[in-house]
Design a protein around this motif. Structure first.
Motif, mmCIF file in Angstrom:
data_model
loop_
_atom_site.group_PDB
_atom_site.id
_atom_site.type_symbol
_atom_site.label_atom_id
_atom_site.label_comp_id
_atom_site.label_asym_id
_atom_site.label_seq_id
_atom_site.Cartn_x
_atom_site.Cartn_y
_atom_site.Cartn_z
ATOM 1 N N THR A 335 3.815 2.504 -0.424
ATOM 2 C CA THR A 335 2.631 1.827 -0.973
ATOM 3 C C THR A 335 2.591 0.354 -0.616
ATOM 4 O OG1 THR A 335 3.829 1.570 -3.060
ATOM 5 C CG2 THR A 335 2.296 3.411 -2.900
ATOM 6 N N ALA A 336 3.668 -0.171 -0.013
ATOM 7 C CA ALA A 336 3.637 -1.559 0.455
ATOM 8 C C ALA A 336 2.797 -1.696 1.723
ATOM 9 C CB ALA A 336 5.052 -2.057 0.719
ATOM 10 N N PHE A 337 2.414 -0.558 2.323
ATOM 11 C CA PHE A 337 1.592 -0.555 3.519
ATOM 12 C C PHE A 337 0.244 0.061 3.161
ATOM 13 C CE2 PHE A 337 6.017 -0.319 4.700
ATOM 14 C CZ PHE A 337 6.140 -1.287 5.691
ATOM 15 N N GLN A 338 -0.797 -0.732 3.191
ATOM 16 C CA GLN A 338 -2.118 -0.286 2.754
ATOM 17 C C GLN A 338 -3.131 -0.411 3.883
ATOM 18 O OE1 GLN A 338 -3.197 0.932 -0.336
ATOM 19 N NE2 GLN A 338 -1.021 1.064 -0.882
ATOM 20 N N ALA A 406 -6.840 -2.306 -3.291
ATOM 21 C CA ALA A 406 -5.648 -2.373 -2.440
ATOM 22 C C ALA A 406 -4.717 -3.480 -2.893
ATOM 23 C CB ALA A 406 -6.064 -2.587 -0.984
ATOM 24 N N PRO A 411 0.453 -5.066 -1.744
ATOM 25 C CA PRO A 411 0.953 -4.655 -0.427
ATOM 26 C C PRO A 411 1.673 -5.783 0.283
ATOM 27 C CG PRO A 411 -1.386 -5.139 -0.314
ATOM 28 C CD PRO A 411 -1.009 -5.204 -1.771
ATOM 29 N N ARG A 412 2.588 -5.420 1.168
ATOM 30 C CA ARG A 412 3.246 -6.381 2.050
ATOM 31 C C ARG A 412 2.569 -6.410 3.411
ATOM 32 N NH1 ARG A 412 8.321 -7.901 1.528
ATOM 33 N NH2 ARG A 412 7.653 -9.384 3.143
ATOM 34 N N LEU A 414 -1.198 -5.062 5.386
ATOM 35 C CA LEU A 414 -2.541 -4.529 5.169
ATOM 36 C C LEU A 414 -3.243 -4.365 6.508
ATOM 37 C CD1 LEU A 414 -4.824 -3.822 3.109
ATOM 38 C CD2 LEU A 414 -5.532 -6.221 3.272
ATOM 39 N N ALA A 495 -3.467 3.697 -2.500
ATOM 40 C CA ALA A 495 -3.164 2.780 -3.589
ATOM 41 C C ALA A 495 -3.056 3.497 -4.919
ATOM 42 C CB ALA A 495 -4.243 1.699 -3.681
#
Length: 498
Positions: A335-338, A406, A411-412, A414, A495
């Motif tokens: 979930t850190a990548f959106q 988001a 997130p780290r 996006l 998300a």
């Protein structure tokens, strides 16, 4: 003699007036543009004129068309005119296309049922229409296999099939590159040149200049300026019109490329190494290499259908590359990548209130109390929108709500796929400032897709330009796909997952 006259059209939500009384007329061969910011009431005005306002909104005033005088409060009176006397090119093609029908049959059906053509002639004319819009190879694809820009062009072909003399085009070029935007403008002007009437609702300054004609500038549901389009752009009188024109990305200062510390020394969060991608039998790209660091803004450009969205899917693990590797920082949760999809209407459950969806995401990701309210303010969104369903807000408002959702997942990295294509220049500038601030201040790695080269040049540290055709050998290259990537709507709920 005018083709359409609208007198004192107003729109209400209960006792709240959303659009003040507006009068306008469409004459043969004379286009009319309604220009304004996201949520200014442009689409509501068009829906009132068409008799298609969503409940519980209501309209007042009257419309004269085809020798009839219709009361705006009585939408049933408009139904016999739809497609035959007045056609609308919708802002959200995903709401107008049948998800169970392929592209060509949808257009052919309109030629038959509305235009009255025999089946063989309808199929032949459909092929001509789609070829004129660069969609020859997309005729057999379902809507969810089309990019946002391609779906928009299919919707245009279907709406024009009935030959209605009056066309209302609601944001007809959002998500299209400059070449396709000019193609659509030429198509609309050609239809008008045959004696038709054209009403264009847009926040796209370039499209407004291209169409010309007369201009109405709308803000907060009220007219602030009118005049010939060329005259208003050359010497705007209202302060709002001046601000709107000045906010065009062409006037933004350019980014200082590769000079920010994050762009060169931040933690590497995403990498693509010698990657090749395809969808079905179509090769999209080959030999792609990129690296995305914390705090870096990578701009990604390219023509419609070249595979930009598929690249995002691969980076986030939604699509496996045919060759090569995608490497994500191993210590980060998925979930850190959106990803922000370019069609927000497909990203929300249609029957749920927006506030319920956002509250669920905030609870799932343990967002701090008040985070939703703070982001609403920063994104210039009215909290009343949370009491509505997705089909009761504008495309621009829904796009910003998708960004808000988001960000609740903290997130780290996006991948933002055309995040401002539905926004007017002023709102676009403010939203981009927010996104860039998140990247710089919070170390967010941002891959930004846009057809607007001026915007990319203004904000990106580095730019990856994707060409339109695959080369059999040599350096990395890309192909225009007949079925550009688009995952089903349910995949845009990353998300919402733990």
């Amino acid at each position: 003699m005018s083709l359409l006259q609208a007198e004192d059209i107003a729109v209400f939500d209960g006792q709240t007036r959303l659009v003040a009384p507006v009068s306008l007329r469409l004459d043969p061969g004379a286009p009319l543009i309604i220009l304004g910011e996201t949520g200014s009431g442009k689409s509501l005005l068009a829906q009132a004129i068409m008799g298609i306002l969503p409940a519980p909104l209501r309209a007042e005033g009257q419309v004269r068309i085809a020798g009839l005088t219709l009361r705006a409060r009585d939408p049933a009176g408009f139904r016999g005119l739809w497609g035959r006397q007045i056609a609308v090119l919708p802002q959200e093609p995903w709401l107008s296309l049948d998800p169970l029908m392929r592209a060509a049959p949808q257009v052919a059906e309109a030629h038959q049922l509305v235009g009255g053509l025999p089946p063989a002639a309808a199929r032949l004319q459909t092929a001509v229409d789609l070829a004129a819009l660069g969609l020859t190879d997309a005729q057999a694809h379902y809507p969810h296999h089309l990019s946002g820009g391609m779906a928009q062009r299919v919707a245009i072909a279907a709406a024009r099939a009935g030959g209605a003399p009056v066309v209302i085009a609601d944001e007809p070029t959002k998500g299209l590159d400059a070449a396709r935007r000019d193609d659509v403008a030429a198509l609309l002007l050609a239809a008008m040149a045959q004696g038709g009437g054209l009403l264009v609702i847009t926040h796209d300054l370039a499209l407004a200049r291209k169409i010309g004609g007369q201009l109405i500038v709308l803000r907060a549901g009220a007219v602030v300026e009118t005049g010939r389009t060329a005259d208003v752009f050359a010497a705007p009188q209202a302060a709002y019109t001046k601000a709107l024109i000045a906010a065009d990305p062409a006037f933004w200062p350019k980014a200082a490329r590769r000079t920010t510390p994050q762009a060169s020394s931040g933690e590497i969060l995403l990498q693509a190494q010698d990657c090749s991608l395809s969808r079905g039998t179509k090769n999209l790209m080959q030999g792609v290499n990129l690296m995305l660091r914390a705090g870096q803004i990578l701009g990604i450009t390219g023509p419609s259908g070249c595979g930009k969205s598929s690249l995002g899917d691969a980076l986030l693990g939604l699509l496996a590359p045919d060759q090569g590797r995608i490497i994500r920082a191993p210590d980060l949760a998925r979930t850190a990548f959106q990803k922000l999809y370019q069609d927000p209407v497909a990203a929300f459950a249609r029957k749920r209130l927006l506030g319920q969806t956002l509250a669920d995401v905030a609870r799932l990701h343990h967002a701090p109390a008040g985070q939703i309210d703070a982001l609403l303010a920063r994104l210039r969104l009215d909290p009343v929108l949370l009491t509505r369903r997705p089909d009761a807000v504008s495309g621009g408002e829904l796009q910003r709500l998708a960004l808000l959702r988001a960000m609740l997942a903290r997130p780290r990295a996006l991948f933002a796929d055309e995040p401002t294509s539905r926004l007017d220049p002023i709102t676009q500038r403010d939203v981009m400032a927010l996104i860039c601030d998140l990247a710089r201040r919070d170390g967010l790695a941002l891959a930004l897709v846009s057809h607007d080269a001026a915007l990319i040049n203004a904000v990106a540290d580095d730019v990856l330009a994707l060409p339109a055709a695959v080369q059999p050998s040599g350096p990395p290259a890309f192909a225009r796909s007949a079925a550009p990537p688009r995952p089903p709507a349910r995949q845009d709920r990353s998300a919402d997952r733990p």
